[in-house]
Every structure is written in C-alpha cells, then in structure tokens.
Design an enzyme around this catalytic site. Sequence first.
Site, short mmCIF file in Angstrom:
data_model
loop_
_atom_site.label_atom_id
_atom_site.label_comp_id
_atom_site.label_asym_id
_atom_site.label_seq_id
_atom_site.Cartn_x
_atom_site.Cartn_y
_atom_site.Cartn_z
CG ASP A 67 -0.53 -0.23 2.64
OD1 ASP A 67 1.38 -0.66 2.66
OD2 ASP A 67 -1.42 -0.75 3.96
CG ASN A 136 -8.78 -0.61 12.06
OD1 ASN A 136 -7.84 -1.83 11.78
ND2 ASN A 136 -9.17 0.21 11.64
CG HIS A 138 -5.62 -2.02 8.87
ND1 HIS A 138 -6.30 -0.68 9.24
CD2 HIS A 138 -4.03 -2.47 9.20
CE1 HIS A 138 -4.64 -0.44 9.94
NE2 HIS A 138 -3.86 -1.01 9.58
CD GLU A 143 -8.19 1.56 7.96
OE1 GLU A 143 -8.54 0.10 8.64
OE2 GLU A 143 -7.92 2.62 8.54
C1 GLP Z 1 -0.61 0.13 8.56
C2 GLP Z 1 -0.10 -0.74 7.02
C3 GLP Z 1 -0.22 -1.49 7.64
C4 GLP Z 1 0.73 -2.05 9.00
C5 GLP Z 1 -0.42 -1.77 10.21
C6 GLP Z 1 0.42 -1.88 11.98
O1 GLP Z 1 -1.45 0.50 8.34
N1 GLP Z 1 -0.60 0.18 6.14
O2 GLP Z 1 0.63 -2.08 6.76
O3 GLP Z 1 0.10 -3.49 8.88
O4 GLP Z 1 -0.09 0.14 9.60
O5 GLP Z 1 1.88 -0.82 12.02
P1 GLP Z 1 2.70 -1.47 12.75
O6 GLP Z 1 3.40 -2.42 12.38
O7 GLP Z 1 3.41 0.23 13.27
O8 GLP Z 1 1.39 -1.62 13.83
#
Ligand code: GLP
Length: 253
Positions: A67, A136, A138, A143
């Site tokens: 993404d 959440n 995702h 989402e």
């Molecule tokens: C963002 C990314 C996700 C990732 C999430 C969690 O939303 N788009 O791909 O899994 O963050 O991030 P973190 O690993 O910093 O908790």
Amino acid sequence: MLVEVFPDYEAISDRAAEIVTDQIRRKPDSVIGFATGSTPLGLYKRLIQNHAKHGLDFSKITTFNLDEYVGLSPDHDQSYHYFMWKNLFDHVNVTPARVHIPQGMADDVDAFCEWYERRIEQAGGIDLQILGIGGNGHIAFNEPGSSLGSRTRIKTLTQKTLEDNARFFDDPAEVPRYAITMGVGTIMDARKVLLLGSGSGKTAAIKATLEGPITAMVPATIVQLHRHAHILVDEAAAATLEYRHHHGITEPK
Ligand code: GLP
C-alpha cells in the site's frame, strides 16, 4: 493456519527472517510482497544482515508493496516508498526495475490500480506476502468493512488508523486520509502469507483474527481461509487466545 507464539518481538523477527531468507534461497526469483509499519522492521534489519554477512541475493526477486498513502510523493519521509528504500531496499541488491510500490501520486488512480493487479499477474503471482496487522484488524489498508474479495483500489482510512498514524507526522492534520492498497482478494491470492503481530496493541486484533468468526469487520480474519497462512505472534499479542496452549510455543534459543 500455522500459529507460532514467541516470547518477544526479537524472536518473531528472527523467525520471520528465517522464513523469508529460506524463500529467497530456495527460489531466487521469488515474488515477495512487502509490508510497512513498525512490525516488519526487525525482519528487514535481519534481511540486511543476511545480505551483508551471508550474501543473500535479492537481485532476482520481484517485489510488490501492499500500500501507499495517496498524495505523498515518493520522497516524503512518511511515504511507504521512502520507508521501503530507507529500511530495506537501499541496503540490499534489489533490482530497482523489479520493485513495485503503489504510486500515491498517480494521476489516474483507478487505472494505476488495474495496472498493479496486472503486473502482479504478469510476475506470476506473489509467492510470499508479508503482513502486519492494524489495531483494528486491518491488513494493508483494508479497513473494517472492506470487501473480502476486494482488489487493489483506493480506500478511505478510518479514524482509528488516522489516530494510530498521527504520531509519525509533525502535524496530525497532515496525515493522509486515503491510501491505495492491495485488496483482501489480492492478498489471498498469494501462495503463502506470513502475518506478524507484536505487542499489547494487537492482542484484540490477533484474538479476533485467529479465533473469531470470519468477517469483513476484521479483514485479517480472512487468513483463516488461506491454505498456507503462517502467523507469528509474541506473548503480548497472544495473551487472550483461548487455544493459546494448542499453538506452538517457541522458547528462546
Ligand atoms: C499501517 C499499514 C499496515 C500495517 C499497520 C500496522 O496501517 N498500512 O500494513 O500492518 O500499519 O503498523 P505497525 O506495524 O506499525 O503496528
């Protein structure tokens, strides 16, 4: 689902690095799906070490990132382009032409998303998709409420994600509200998925993902339907799993 519970983040990162390294050694031209966020950073550090010390060769792999924020240029320090080059690609011998990250500045976002899907197909599909998980539930930027069959497209970020990500921006008003993301269906097409969950901020999401009903309200739950889903969690993230003791527990070496 193969679920492994590790004592801590470092141990998850060690195991994830073993899996990705093994994938690249066994199939040097693997197609790897990369993720951003803080969770895979330990994995990327270890991949860089494996390249520097043991000659792990990235030159033939093809990469697709999950993404990217809409409206951030690739050199913005919060863009996922910047993240990937700074935290991994700049330090290993990837072939730039084989690196794919959604273009947050694309003029025609829909056309770009179609092209991205086609590129994945042309590359032969993703062999191994690395995934983090949002608080959440995702995956990528799919989402809650995302169609479980969705393909690469633009998504509006939820308030929770905007708040979670605000810490990375000087001014919370700068946090992008939209992202281009591979769809849940795109992710499910990968031959293997490797999902990492660490820390108490992920406990509820991991519980729902591994033991809850499959629902678009927790997009990560779809991994229950994947034939080769490998989930690595630490004690904190696994804290409320009912089948906790049924899952593998790996003691520190
Ligand atoms: C963002 C990314 C996700 C990732 C999430 C969690 O939303 N788009 O791909 O899994 O963050 O991030 P973190 O690993 O910093 O908790």
